[in-house]
Design a protein around this motif. Sequence first.
Motif, PDB file in Angstrom:
ATOM      1  N   VAL A 101      51.984  45.055   3.841  1.00 12.63           N
ATOM      2  CA  VAL A 101      50.788  44.780   4.641  1.00 12.63           C
ATOM      3  C   VAL A 101      50.893  45.430   6.018  1.00 12.63           C
ATOM      4  O   VAL A 101      49.920  45.986   6.528  1.00 12.63           O
ATOM      5  N   ALA A 102      52.061  45.347   6.626  1.00  7.03           N
ATOM      6  CA  ALA A 102      52.259  45.911   7.964  1.00  7.03           C
ATOM      7  C   ALA A 102      51.989  47.408   7.935  1.00  7.03           C
ATOM      8  O   ALA A 102      52.287  48.095   6.959  1.00  7.03           O
ATOM      9  N   LYS A 103      51.387  47.915   9.023  1.00  2.34           N
ATOM     10  CA  LYS A 103      51.104  49.341   9.106  1.00  2.34           C
ATOM     11  C   LYS A 103      51.129  49.786  10.563  1.00  2.34           C
ATOM     12  O   LYS A 103      51.081  48.973  11.476  1.00  2.34           O
ATOM     13  N   GLY A 104      51.212  51.076  10.746  1.00  5.89           N
ATOM     14  CA  GLY A 104      51.137  51.642  12.079  1.00  5.89           C
ATOM     15  C   GLY A 104      52.441  52.196  12.596  1.00  5.89           C
ATOM     16  O   GLY A 104      53.474  52.141  11.935  1.00  5.89           O
ATOM     17  N   ALA A 105      52.361  52.751  13.799  1.00  2.00           N
ATOM     18  CA  ALA A 105      53.515  53.402  14.429  1.00  2.00           C
ATOM     19  C   ALA A 105      53.958  52.636  15.663  1.00  2.00           C
ATOM     20  O   ALA A 105      53.148  52.067  16.386  1.00  2.00           O
ATOM     21  N   ARG A 106      55.253  52.642  15.875  1.00  2.00           N
ATOM     22  CA  ARG A 106      55.853  52.013  17.050  1.00  2.00           C
ATOM     23  C   ARG A 106      56.981  52.916  17.534  1.00  2.00           C
ATOM     24  O   ARG A 106      57.678  53.531  16.747  1.00  2.00           O
ATOM     25  N   THR A 107      57.162  52.932  18.840  1.00  2.00           N
ATOM     26  CA  THR A 107      58.256  53.695  19.416  1.00  2.00           C
ATOM     27  C   THR A 107      59.154  52.744  20.193  1.00  2.00           C
ATOM     28  O   THR A 107      58.692  52.006  21.069  1.00  2.00           O
ATOM     29  N   PHE A 108      60.432  52.766  19.843  1.00  2.00           N
ATOM     30  CA  PHE A 108      61.434  51.929  20.501  1.00  2.00           C
ATOM     31  C   PHE A 108      62.202  52.762  21.518  1.00  2.00           C
ATOM     32  O   PHE A 108      62.388  53.968  21.346  1.00  2.00           O
ATOM     33  N   TYR A 109      62.675  52.096  22.540  1.00  2.00           N
ATOM     34  CA  TYR A 109      63.547  52.726  23.524  1.00  2.00           C
ATOM     35  C   TYR A 109      64.577  51.702  23.959  1.00  2.00           C
ATOM     36  O   TYR A 109      64.441  50.506  23.717  1.00  2.00           O
ATOM     37  N   TYR A 110      65.628  52.190  24.614  1.00  2.00           N
ATOM     38  CA  TYR A 110      66.652  51.303  25.154  1.00  2.00           C
ATOM     39  C   TYR A 110      67.010  51.818  26.536  1.00  2.00           C
ATOM     40  O   TYR A 110      67.446  52.963  26.690  1.00  2.00           O
ATOM     41  N   GLY A 111      66.785  51.023  27.530  1.00  2.63           N
ATOM     42  CA  GLY A 111      67.110  51.419  28.903  1.00  2.63           C
ATOM     43  C   GLY A 111      65.916  52.039  29.609  1.00  2.63           C
ATOM     44  O   GLY A 111      65.070  52.683  28.999  1.00  2.63           O
ATOM     45  N   ASP A 112      65.883  51.834  30.901  1.00  3.54           N
ATOM     46  CA  ASP A 112      64.756  52.312  31.701  1.00  3.54           C
ATOM     47  C   ASP A 112      64.558  53.817  31.639  1.00  3.54           C
ATOM     48  O   ASP A 112      63.438  54.305  31.748  1.00  3.54           O
TER      49      ASP A 112
END
Length: 187
Positions: A93-104
């Motif tokens: 069911v879940a769809k779409g794009a996400r962008t992860f980052y770590y640190g400022d």
Amino acid sequence: MIDPGQGVMIPPDTEATSLSGIDGLREEDVVLPISKKVADILAKNGVQAMLTRDTGCVLGASVSNSLRYRTQMAQVLDATLFVSIHANRFNGVAKGARTFYYGDSSKRLAQLVQNSMLESLSSLTDRGVRSDDFLYTLKNVPMPGIHIETGFIDNKEDAARLRNSEYQNKMAEAIASGILQYLKQQK
């Protein structure tokens, strides 16, 4: 450093397994062509881009060894950025794009890439930009790095788009555009 996600499954130290979705669509079938195209676009714009791999999913290596190899490769080659490209799988069911980052230091890169994908791909569902400390690769590279989830291979709509080479090319162009915007701002 462009890192085509290997489709490995967690927990660490299990055998690497390619994630598969609708009609056998595998993560590696999506992320490897996108990653190669991103590297090509960057090269055409004067940016040296290296891939952590340029062939199919590496099976038989433990997850932790694979992740460690990819981060060490970025460090040894003194990469300016680390961009890991993936396709997700969850519940159909879940769809779409996400962008992860770590640190400022990585937040602006993540925002630029996510915004570029949304502007270029009108059908893309925005899952946002998120800081997270669970991604081994992002926590273990000294340079700014992001982890992009391009969509869900087990969602009918996302899978149909991700399977399409024209859509893959547009996704690659959007990712490369975000990277180039970031690099231009750093000068």
